[in-house]
Design a protein around this motif. Structure first.
Motif, PDB file in Angstrom:
ATOM      1  N   ILE A   1       1.319  17.531  40.673  1.00 53.78           N
ATOM      2  CA  ILE A   1       1.842  16.947  39.536  1.00 53.78           C
ATOM      3  C   ILE A   1       2.612  15.596  39.775  1.00 53.78           C
ATOM      4  O   ILE A   1       2.325  14.687  39.311  1.00 53.78           O
ATOM      5  N   ILE A   2       3.445  15.639  41.017  1.00 51.89           N
ATOM      6  CA  ILE A   2       3.850  14.375  41.537  1.00 51.89           C
ATOM      7  C   ILE A   2       2.970  13.448  41.968  1.00 51.89           C
ATOM      8  O   ILE A   2       2.823  12.128  41.985  1.00 51.89           O
ATOM      9  N   ALA A   3       1.936  14.044  42.665  1.00 47.11           N
ATOM     10  CA  ALA A   3       0.934  12.794  43.044  1.00 47.11           C
ATOM     11  C   ALA A   3       0.028  12.168  41.925  1.00 47.11           C
ATOM     12  O   ALA A   3      -0.116  11.301  41.774  1.00 47.11           O
ATOM     13  N   ALA A   4       0.069  13.018  40.779  1.00 44.48           N
ATOM     14  CA  ALA A   4      -0.789  12.606  39.733  1.00 44.48           C
ATOM     15  C   ALA A   4       0.200  11.705  38.872  1.00 44.48           C
ATOM     16  O   ALA A   4      -0.188  10.423  38.609  1.00 44.48           O
ATOM     17  N   LEU A   5       1.250  11.867  39.006  1.00 46.52           N
ATOM     18  CA  LEU A   5       2.403  10.786  38.307  1.00 46.52           C
ATOM     19  C   LEU A   5       2.412   9.527  39.299  1.00 46.52           C
ATOM     20  O   LEU A   5       2.567   8.489  38.637  1.00 46.52           O
ATOM     21  N   SER A   6       2.441   9.661  40.440  1.00 46.66           N
ATOM     22  CA  SER A   6       2.564   8.515  41.256  1.00 46.66           C
ATOM     23  C   SER A   6       1.384   7.738  41.165  1.00 46.66           C
ATOM     24  O   SER A   6       1.321   6.484  40.980  1.00 46.66           O
ATOM     25  N   MET A   7       0.195   8.367  41.088  1.00 49.11           N
ATOM     26  CA  MET A   7      -1.120   7.534  40.845  1.00 49.11           C
ATOM     27  C   MET A   7      -1.154   6.898  39.491  1.00 49.11           C
ATOM     28  O   MET A   7      -1.321   5.576  39.353  1.00 49.11           O
ATOM     29  N   MET A   8      -0.708   7.395  38.330  1.00 48.38           N
ATOM     30  CA  MET A   8      -0.395   6.891  37.199  1.00 48.38           C
ATOM     31  C   MET A   8       0.623   5.665  37.237  1.00 48.38           C
ATOM     32  O   MET A   8       0.116   4.241  36.618  1.00 48.38           O
ATOM     33  N   PHE A   9       1.733   5.721  37.867  1.00 45.91           N
ATOM     34  CA  PHE A   9       2.688   4.748  37.852  1.00 45.91           C
ATOM     35  C   PHE A   9       1.981   3.671  38.817  1.00 45.91           C
ATOM     36  O   PHE A   9       2.272   2.398  38.318  1.00 45.91           O
ATOM     37  N   LEU A  10       1.607   4.008  39.900  1.00 46.96           N
ATOM     38  CA  LEU A  10       0.940   2.741  40.945  1.00 46.96           C
ATOM     39  C   LEU A  10      -0.314   2.067  40.081  1.00 46.96           C
ATOM     40  O   LEU A  10      -0.526   0.883  40.381  1.00 46.96           O
ATOM     41  N   PHE A  11      -1.082   3.038  39.578  1.00 45.77           N
ATOM     42  CA  PHE A  11      -2.247   2.200  38.816  1.00 45.77           C
ATOM     43  C   PHE A  11      -1.616   1.308  37.548  1.00 45.77           C
ATOM     44  O   PHE A  11      -2.050   0.104  37.467  1.00 45.77           O
ATOM     45  N   GLY A  12      -0.511   1.598  36.928  1.00 41.41           N
ATOM     46  CA  GLY A  12       0.224   0.825  35.845  1.00 41.41           C
ATOM     47  C   GLY A  12       0.315  -0.476  36.507  1.00 41.41           C
ATOM     48  O   GLY A  12       0.296  -1.518  35.938  1.00 41.41           O
ATOM     49  N   MET A  13       1.356  -0.390  37.715  1.00 42.99           N
ATOM     50  CA  MET A  13       1.734  -1.511  38.252  1.00 42.99           C
ATOM     51  C   MET A  13       0.622  -2.550  38.654  1.00 42.99           C
ATOM     52  O   MET A  13       0.728  -3.826  38.479  1.00 42.99           O
ATOM     53  N   GLU A  14      -0.617  -2.007  39.204  1.00 41.01           N
ATOM     54  CA  GLU A  14      -1.691  -2.803  39.725  1.00 41.01           C
ATOM     55  C   GLU A  14      -2.399  -3.343  38.374  1.00 41.01           C
ATOM     56  O   GLU A  14      -2.849  -4.430  38.660  1.00 41.01           O
ATOM     57  N   LEU A  15      -2.445  -2.606  37.200  1.00 40.23           N
ATOM     58  CA  LEU A  15      -2.902  -3.141  36.070  1.00 40.23           C
ATOM     59  C   LEU A  15      -2.165  -4.262  35.611  1.00 40.23           C
ATOM     60  O   LEU A  15      -2.714  -5.436  35.156  1.00 40.23           O
ATOM     61  N   ASN A  16      -0.899  -4.322  35.514  1.00 39.75           N
ATOM     62  CA  ASN A  16      -0.044  -5.197  35.031  1.00 39.75           C
ATOM     63  C   ASN A  16      -0.099  -6.618  36.081  1.00 39.75           C
ATOM     64  O   ASN A  16      -0.194  -7.576  35.608  1.00 39.75           O
ATOM     65  N   ASN A  17      -0.215  -6.424  37.270  1.00 38.22           N
ATOM     66  CA  ASN A  17      -0.285  -7.421  38.329  1.00 38.22           C
ATOM     67  C   ASN A  17      -1.809  -7.952  38.289  1.00 38.22           C
ATOM     68  O   ASN A  17      -1.742  -9.446  38.024  1.00 38.22           O
ATOM     69  N   TYR A  18      -2.725  -7.351  37.849  1.00 35.76           N
ATOM     70  CA  TYR A  18      -3.940  -7.960  37.528  1.00 35.76           C
ATOM     71  C   TYR A  18      -4.075  -8.679  36.279  1.00 35.76           C
ATOM     72  O   TYR A  18      -4.669  -9.760  36.069  1.00 35.76           O
ATOM     73  N   LEU A  19      -3.433  -8.323  35.295  1.00 37.23           N
ATOM     74  CA  LEU A  19      -3.086  -9.118  33.839  1.00 37.23           C
ATOM     75  C   LEU A  19      -2.248 -10.339  33.892  1.00 37.23           C
ATOM     76  O   LEU A  19      -2.477 -11.129  32.973  1.00 37.23           O
ATOM     77  N   THR A  20      -1.349 -10.393  34.778  1.00 37.10           N
ATOM     78  CA  THR A  20      -0.258 -11.475  34.940  1.00 37.10           C
ATOM     79  C   THR A  20      -1.143 -12.544  35.513  1.00 37.10           C
ATOM     80  O   THR A  20      -1.899 -12.577  36.352  1.00 37.10           O
ATOM     81  N   VAL A  21      -0.707 -13.675  34.674  1.00 38.85           N
ATOM     82  CA  VAL A  21      -1.402 -15.148  35.163  1.00 38.85           C
ATOM     83  C   VAL A  21      -0.821 -15.548  36.404  1.00 38.85           C
ATOM     84  O   VAL A  21       0.509 -15.673  36.468  1.00 38.85           O
ATOM     85  N   SER A  22      -1.615 -15.935  37.143  1.00 36.38           N
ATOM     86  CA  SER A  22      -1.335 -16.551  38.587  1.00 36.38           C
ATOM     87  C   SER A  22      -1.496 -18.111  38.315  1.00 36.38           C
ATOM     88  O   SER A  22      -2.688 -18.458  38.069  1.00 36.38           O
ATOM     89  N   THR A  23      -0.741 -18.762  38.738  1.00 40.11           N
ATOM     90  CA  THR A  23      -1.026 -20.352  38.612  1.00 40.11           C
ATOM     91  C   THR A  23      -0.839 -20.885  39.869  1.00 40.11           C
ATOM     92  O   THR A  23      -0.119 -20.659  40.763  1.00 40.11           O
ATOM     93  N   MET A  24      -1.393 -22.062  40.007  1.00 41.20           N
ATOM     94  CA  MET A  24      -0.996 -23.079  41.156  1.00 41.20           C
ATOM     95  C   MET A  24      -0.678 -24.443  40.719  1.00 41.20           C
ATOM     96  O   MET A  24      -1.338 -25.100  39.960  1.00 41.20           O
ATOM     97  N   THR A  25       0.474 -24.943  41.152  1.00 45.64           N
ATOM     98  CA  THR A  25       0.993 -26.298  40.767  1.00 45.64           C
ATOM     99  C   THR A  25       0.750 -27.263  41.780  1.00 45.64           C
ATOM    100  O   THR A  25       1.243 -26.773  43.198  1.00 45.64           O
ATOM    101  N   SER A  26       0.291 -28.346  41.508  1.00 51.56           N
ATOM    102  CA  SER A  26       0.209 -29.363  42.275  1.00 51.56           C
ATOM    103  C   SER A  26       0.524 -30.863  41.938  1.00 51.56           C
ATOM    104  O   SER A  26       0.600 -30.917  40.646  1.00 51.56           O
ATOM    105  N   ILE A  27       0.973 -31.645  42.702  1.00 53.54           N
ATOM    106  CA  ILE A  27       1.237 -33.023  42.244  1.00 53.54           C
ATOM    107  C   ILE A  27       0.011 -33.920  42.618  1.00 53.54           C
ATOM    108  O   ILE A  27      -0.224 -33.944  43.743  1.00 53.54           O
ATOM    109  N   VAL A  28      -0.483 -34.589  41.412  1.00 54.75           N
ATOM    110  CA  VAL A  28      -1.740 -35.497  41.490  1.00 54.75           C
ATOM    111  C   VAL A  28      -1.329 -36.860  41.103  1.00 54.75           C
ATOM    112  O   VAL A  28      -0.498 -37.037  40.207  1.00 54.75           O
ATOM    113  N   VAL A  29      -2.244 -37.811  41.081  1.00 56.67           N
ATOM    114  CA  VAL A  29      -2.022 -39.196  40.745  1.00 56.67           C
ATOM    115  C   VAL A  29      -2.593 -39.076  39.097  1.00 56.67           C
ATOM    116  O   VAL A  29      -3.586 -38.443  38.832  1.00 56.67           O
ATOM    117  N   ASP A  30      -2.049 -39.594  38.291  1.00 61.64           N
ATOM    118  CA  ASP A  30      -2.429 -39.655  36.860  1.00 61.64           C
ATOM    119  C   ASP A  30      -3.461 -40.471  36.734  1.00 61.64           C
ATOM    120  O   ASP A  30      -3.475 -41.824  37.015  1.00 61.64           O
TER     121      ASP A  30
END
Length: 484
Positions: free
Chosen positions: A32-61
C-alpha cells in the motif's frame, strides 16, 4: 518452427506457483505504501513535465526601419483648455507631426478632473488666411471696451455680444485690430445699440483685465467669444463648449459672420429683455463655465527611434502668455506597444510570470505645480527608457510568431523656460531586448522517469519486505528456541 518450450526458456519473468507463495500483513502494508509512493511521485513528475520551462537571453533588437511603435495614453490637464491643447510627435529622424486629432480624443474637465460634458469635437484649429486691413491706423470708437465692472451689464443687455479678448503685445491681436474696429462700426450703423440692441462687438484688454480673462479661461490671444444672453457656453445633447469664432479675420468676413449670428434673433428681443429687466434690480451673475481643463486620451504611432510626445497649447493664429499656461497633469495610463488580447496576455504570463509587473509605472502619478509667480513658465519633462521583451510561444508561433511586451522606467523633472510650458515625454528604446523562449520537454524523458519511479519503488519495497519478513522469521525462531 521454434517450439513453445524454447520460447519459454527466454522468459525474464518466471512464475512461482501461487501455492508456493505466502502473503503477509507486513507485505500488504508495504504494498500500500509503495502504491501511494508511486502515485505521489508520478504526480510530481507529471506536474514537472507540464510546467513551462523557459530560457531568457539578451539579444540585439533587430526591428526594421519601417516598424512603428504604438503609444497609448490617458492624461488629464486641470488647467489646459481643450480649445488649444495639442498633441505633437517628433523624433531624431526629422519626423514632426503637430496637433494629431485622428487617433486622439479630448474631454473638457473641471479642476477636480470630473468631465463637464461629452467629447470635445472642435478638431484642429483652422488656419487663418485673411487678416484684412493690415496695420493701418484706425479709430478706437468701433468696439466698446469691456471691463470687470461693466462686462455683466453688457453681456445681459444685448442678445448677442461678441468679444475680442486681446493682448497689446500679441502680433495676431494687432493684425486683427483694424478689421475688428471697422466691423464693429459697420454693425453699430446697421444695428443701433440703443434702438435695436440685438448685437454688439466689444473688446477686453487681458493685460488690464487679467481676472476677467482668467474667469473666462482665455489662454490664447486673440480669442473671439460669442455670448448669448450672458453666457458663452453652448449646450447640445449634454455637450458643453465655449462658443468661439475661428473664421477669417478681415472686415468682410467678420461682418458676414456677425450677420449670420444676428439673423435668427427677433427684432423685438431687445425690448423684451428691457421689460423683463425692469422687474429686477440687478441681473444675477452666472458662474464661469467649468471648462478650463482637458482630458486627452488615445494613441499615436511613432518610429522605433528616440523621440518626443509633447502636449501643449498650440495655434497657428494665436499667441500665448507663457506665465498663464499651467501644464500640471495626472496620468491615468501610459504604455507602449499594441494591446494584447486577454488570451495572449495569459499565455505571456504563463511563459514569463514577471511580465506586466512594471508595465505602466506612470499610472496614477500626479505632476502638479502651484501656479504662482515662482512656479510660472514650468515645463514638466518625463524621461522614459523603454525595453522590449519578446516571448517565443509554441502555441502562437504560427499565428503571431512572437508576443511583444514593452516595459519602461520613468523619471520626471521640472524645467523653467521662457517658452510656452509643455508636458514632454522623451522616450528612448534600448538597443537590446529580452528574448524569452519556451523550451519543450521530451516525452520520452517523461516516460523514462515514470518507469524509473515505478521500478525503483517496486524494487525498494521488495527489498524492505524481504528484510522485514526475514527479521520477523528470525525473531520467531529465537522465541521458539527459548521455549525449548
Amino acid at each position: 518452427m521454434i517450439s513453445s518450450s524454447k520460447l519459454k526458456s527466454v522468459d525474464f519473468y518466471r512464475k512461482i506457483p501461487r501455492d508456493l507463495t505466502e502473503a503477509s500483513l507486513s507485505g500488504a502494508g508495504l504494498s500500500i505504501i509503495a502504491a501511494l509512493s508511486m502515485m505521489f511521485l508520478f504526480g510530481m513528475e507529471l506536474n514537472n513535465y507540464l510546467t513551462v520551462s523557459t530560457m531568457t537571453s539578451i539579444v540585439v533588437d533587430r526591428s526594421s526601419d519601417g516598424e512603428f511603435l504604438r503609444i497609448d495614453f490617458n492624461i488629464s490637464f486641470p488647467a489646459l483648455s481643450c480649445e488649444f491643447a495639442s498633441v505633437d510627435v517628433s523624433d531624431v529622424l526629422g519626423t514632426n507631426r503637430l496637433n494629431i486629432t485622428k487617433t486622439v480624443r479630448k474631454f473638457s474637465i473641471d479642476p477636480n478632473l470630473v468631465p463637464t460634458g461629452s467629447e470635445y469635437h472642435a478638431g484642429p484649429i483652422p488656419i487663418v488666411n485673411k487678416h484684412g486691413d493690415d496695420f493701418e491706423e484706425v479709430d478706437n470708437d468701433g468696439a466698446d471696451f469691456l471691463t470687470s465692472e461693466n462686462f455683466e451689464k453688457y453681456s445681459h443687455r444685448y442678445s448677442i455680444l461678441v468679444v475680442n479678448f486681446f493682448a497689446p503685445w500679441c502680433y495676431w491681436s494687432n493684425r486683427l485690430k483694424p478689421s475688428w474696429e471697422k466691423a464693429a462700426k459697420i454693425m453699430k450703423e446697421r444695428y443701433d445699440p440703443e434702438i435695436d440692441g440685438r448685437i454688439l462687438m466689444g473688446k477686453v484688454d487681458c493685460t488690464q483685465e487679467a481676472d476677467l480673462c482668467r474667469r473666462h479661461h482665455i489662454q490664447g490671444y486673440p480669442s473671439i467669444r460669442i455670448f448669448r444672453k450672458g453666457s458663452d457656453v453652448k449646450e447640445s445633447h449634454g455637450h458643453h463648449e465655449h462658443e468661439s469664432y475661428y473664421g477669417e479675420r478681415d472686415t468682410e468676413s467678420l461682418v458676414a459672420a456677425m450677420e449670420t449670428l444676428v439673423a435668427p434673433v427677433p427684432r423685438d428681443s431687445h425690448k423684451l429683455e428691457l421689460e423683463d429687466k425692469s422687474n429686477h434690480s440687478e441681473t444675477a451673475k452666472r458662474p464661469a463655465p467649468l471648462t478650463s481643463g482637458c482630458r486627452i486620451e488615445g494613441f499615436v504611432r511613432v518610429k522605433k527611434v528616440p523621440g518626443n510626445l509633447v502636449i501643449s497649447a498650440h495655434s497657428g493664429a494665436h499667441s500665448f502668455d507663457p506665465s498663464q499656461i499651467n501644464v500640471s497633469h495626472v496620468i491615468s495610463h501610459f504604455s507602449f506597444g499594441k494591446k494584447l488580447s486577454q488570451r495572449m496576455l495569459s499565455e505571456a504570463k504563463r511563459l514569463s510570470p514577471y511580465i506586466g509587473g512594471n508595465h505602466d509605472p506612470l499610472m496614477g502619478r500626479s505632476y502638479v505645480t502651484n501656479h504662482d509667480h515662482s512656479n510660472a513658465n514650468v515645463t514638466i519633462e518625463h524621461y522614459l527608457q523603454v525595453v522590449k521583451t519578446q516571448i517565443a510561444s509554441i502555441r502562437y508561433s504560427q499565428e503571431n510568431k512572437l508576443l511583444e511586451e514593452y516595459e519602461y522606467t520613468a523619471h520626471a523633472s521640472l524645467v523653467h523656460s521662457i517658452y510656452i510650458p509643455a508636458a514632454k515625454f522623451h522616450f528612448e528604446l534600448s538597443p537590446m531586448q529580452v528574448l524569452v523562449t519556451g523550451v519543450p520537454k521530451s516525452f520520452s524523458h517523461f516516460i523514462t522517469n515514470v518507469c524509473a519511479i515505478i521500478g525503483g519503488v517496486f524494487t525498494v519495497a521488495g527489498i524492505l519486505d524481504s528484510i522485514l519478513h526475514n527479521t520477523i522469521r528470525l525473531v520467531k525462531k529465537v522465541e521458539l528456541g527459548k521455549q525449548f
